[in-house]
Design an enzyme around this catalytic site. Sequence first.
Site, PDB file in Angstrom:
ATOM      1  CD  GLU A  63      12.508  17.852  -3.442  1.00  0.00           C
ATOM      2  OE1 GLU A  63      11.361  17.381  -3.341  1.00  0.00           O
ATOM      3  OE2 GLU A  63      13.004  18.211  -4.535  1.00  0.00           O
ATOM      4  CG  ASN A  90       3.949  22.847  -0.272  1.00  0.00           C
ATOM      5  OD1 ASN A  90       3.848  23.105  -1.469  1.00  0.00           O
ATOM      6  ND2 ASN A  90       3.023  22.190   0.385  1.00  0.00           N
ATOM      7  CG  ASP A 113       4.675  21.182 -12.930  1.00  0.00           C
ATOM      8  OD1 ASP A 113       4.636  20.911 -11.725  1.00  0.00           O
ATOM      9  OD2 ASP A 113       4.627  22.329 -13.375  1.00  0.00           O
ATOM     10  CE  LYS A 117      -2.932   8.001 -15.936  1.00  0.00           C
ATOM     11  NZ  LYS A 117      -3.288   6.851 -15.054  1.00  0.00           N
ATOM     12  CG  ASP A 149      11.911  15.740 -20.117  1.00  0.00           C
ATOM     13  OD1 ASP A 149      10.953  16.253 -19.516  1.00  0.00           O
ATOM     14  OD2 ASP A 149      12.398  14.636 -19.808  1.00  0.00           O
TER      15      ASP A 149
END
Length: 215
Positions: A63, A90, A113, A117, A149
Amino acid sequence: MRKIRQHVNPLGEHFMRVRARPVERPTRLAAGCRVEVELGCADAEFSFQLAAARPDWLIAGLEIREPCLARNRVRAQELGLDNLVFGYSNLNVDLDRVFPPRTVDRFHLLFPDPWFKERHHKRRVIEPGLVETIAGQLRDGGELHVASDVFEVALEIMEVVEASPRLRNLIEPWSFWRGNPFEAASRREQTTLARGQRVWRMRYGLVTSSQAPER
């Protein structure tokens, strides 16, 4: 994703500060034990469940957010899960520093993700370089497991991974996996299913030299 800090050495040259470090293996685990890694683990509910179900496996959660890592480490210690470790990464920059080549059995990338936009698409995790790194760290028989999802996000991920000659869809090209074959479910998956919505799951296996198509 957070930008890596730039520093200037005494000669005035800029360099990138890389914070990722190799994950430390608990001494009680066998040297060749199975290694499963959750990428961008957040609260790591999936990893906690998997570590409890498989105490002889090394489970690692990676993380970029330090507060998440700190909370997860405390929780793992409180639960006595000494096979569960957490590390900073990262992913698009330094995943190759966390594990040596050909040492991971399965990577899990769960619900990544959430950027809808178009101007945010550059923040998305899955890109060809990361897929190449993942493939290089998998052992023979290794796997990349991805779940989302959001159908559009899942399709974009699938497009990137399907383009890699080093990973093959475990069903057939451009196919989603039905159901959860693992002994754990992330909090996001539990919420998604409770709402009656579908999880779009992909499973890709490492292509070995004997499986690679002839040119």
